[in-house]
Design an enzyme around this catalytic site. Sequence first.
Site, PDB file in Angstrom:
ATOM      1  N   ASP A  57       0.869  -1.187   0.000  1.00 55.29           N
ATOM      2  CA  ASP A  57       0.000   0.000   0.000  1.00 55.29           C
ATOM      3  C   ASP A  57       0.902   1.232   0.000  1.00 55.29           C
ATOM      4  O   ASP A  57       2.058   1.158   0.431  1.00 55.29           O
ATOM      5  CB  ASP A  57      -0.916   0.028   1.234  1.00 55.29           C
ATOM      6  N   ASP A 115       4.090   3.337  -3.864  1.00 59.54           N
ATOM      7  CA  ASP A 115       3.063   3.915  -4.733  1.00 59.54           C
ATOM      8  C   ASP A 115       2.989   3.090  -6.020  1.00 59.54           C
ATOM      9  O   ASP A 115       4.028   2.599  -6.502  1.00 59.54           O
ATOM     10  CB  ASP A 115       3.449   5.367  -5.050  1.00 59.54           C
ATOM     11  N   ASN A 148     -19.094  -1.722  -9.626  1.00 61.57           N
ATOM     12  CA  ASN A 148     -20.409  -1.528 -10.263  1.00 61.57           C
ATOM     13  C   ASN A 148     -20.469  -0.186 -10.986  1.00 61.57           C
ATOM     14  O   ASN A 148     -21.284  -0.002 -11.898  1.00 61.57           O
ATOM     15  CB  ASN A 148     -21.519  -1.659  -9.229  1.00 61.57           C
ATOM     16  N   TYR A 191     -14.038   7.898 -11.838  1.00 61.31           N
ATOM     17  CA  TYR A 191     -13.708   6.672 -11.094  1.00 61.31           C
ATOM     18  C   TYR A 191     -14.231   5.429 -11.836  1.00 61.31           C
ATOM     19  O   TYR A 191     -13.481   4.461 -12.092  1.00 61.31           O
ATOM     20  CB  TYR A 191     -14.309   6.774  -9.685  1.00 61.31           C
TER      21      TYR A 191
END
Length: 269
Positions: A35, A49, A110, A138
């Site tokens: 992370d 990163d 979704n 996004y």
Amino acid sequence: MPAPRTVLLTGAAGGLGTLMRGLLPAYGYDLRLLDVRPIEGEPDAITADLADKKALREAVRGVDAVVHLAGISLEASFDKILRANIEGTYNLYEAAREEGVGRVVFASSNHAVGFTPRPVGDDPLIAVDAPHRPDTFYGLSKSFGEDLAQFYWDKHGIETVSVRIGSCFLEPSSVRMLSVWMSPGDGARLFHAALTAPAVGHTVVYGSSANTRLWWDLSSARALGYEPRDDSEQYADKLVAEQGELDPANPDHAHLGGHFCTNPPVWPY
Ligand code: NAI
Ligand code: 15L
């Protein structure tokens, strides 16, 4: 492909990453964590990163598969989405290609199909081949990620299961989530199926529990061996009493993506 054992989990400090760090080891995985933020209590986690190509290449070296959760998980400026989700996911696939990693489980959303009208009444469930209709930058990055996965399969033979996750949290917190919720336990069951099913090529699945109010077709997920055990309906009385049923006349309730279609959290960009 032999069953993967060593798995790189990107985005391991995040909400879903934290849940999966807790649940996936029970399936026999040896998780390597990555992370951009340090992870408390995990001194061996890789702090890097997705922009750092050298670190990514070292991170994937020797793993059997990657569960790719890292990135911006809500709407943001195009520049931020471009760097973390679009370029970052490309960097991850390039590292996988260079190091010979055979399978990725990609956290799609979704919101890649967010502008698809939600089913009402007897409408059929939304099929997995519904065209991309992203509801945000996004969601657009998740559509890109799915196409990138298809490209790396066709061109380089890297397999991916793209999981269009609904809402994976401990409990659903809205009436919409009664339709799209994936319990953490079902999330782990689905990721395990995606890691171990033979010959997936590039497969797209919806990620949710066996909800009474389900909006989409889980058959491609079930074909991987996924058997959801949970149903959000146990939360319905409380949530409906607080918020009311979804209103077909309310634009926030008209599409799969809910308020992402009408009221992006970040605007103007
Ligand atoms: P989160 O925002 O809690 O976690 C994302 C993690 O990625 C964070 O720990 C963050 O530090 C890390 N990250 C962000 N940019 C990075 C970069 N450039 N390099 C390395 N690490 C970076 O999000 P959450 O809820 O855990 O979601 C995980 C993934 O699943 C995301 O890709 C999200 O889009 C996807 N997803 C999640 C859903 C959910 O219900 N939780 C629903 C649909 C998709
Ligand atoms: C997502 O893609 C987000 O990452 C998550 O935070 C939720 O907002 C989820 O979709 C949702 O649609 O509820």
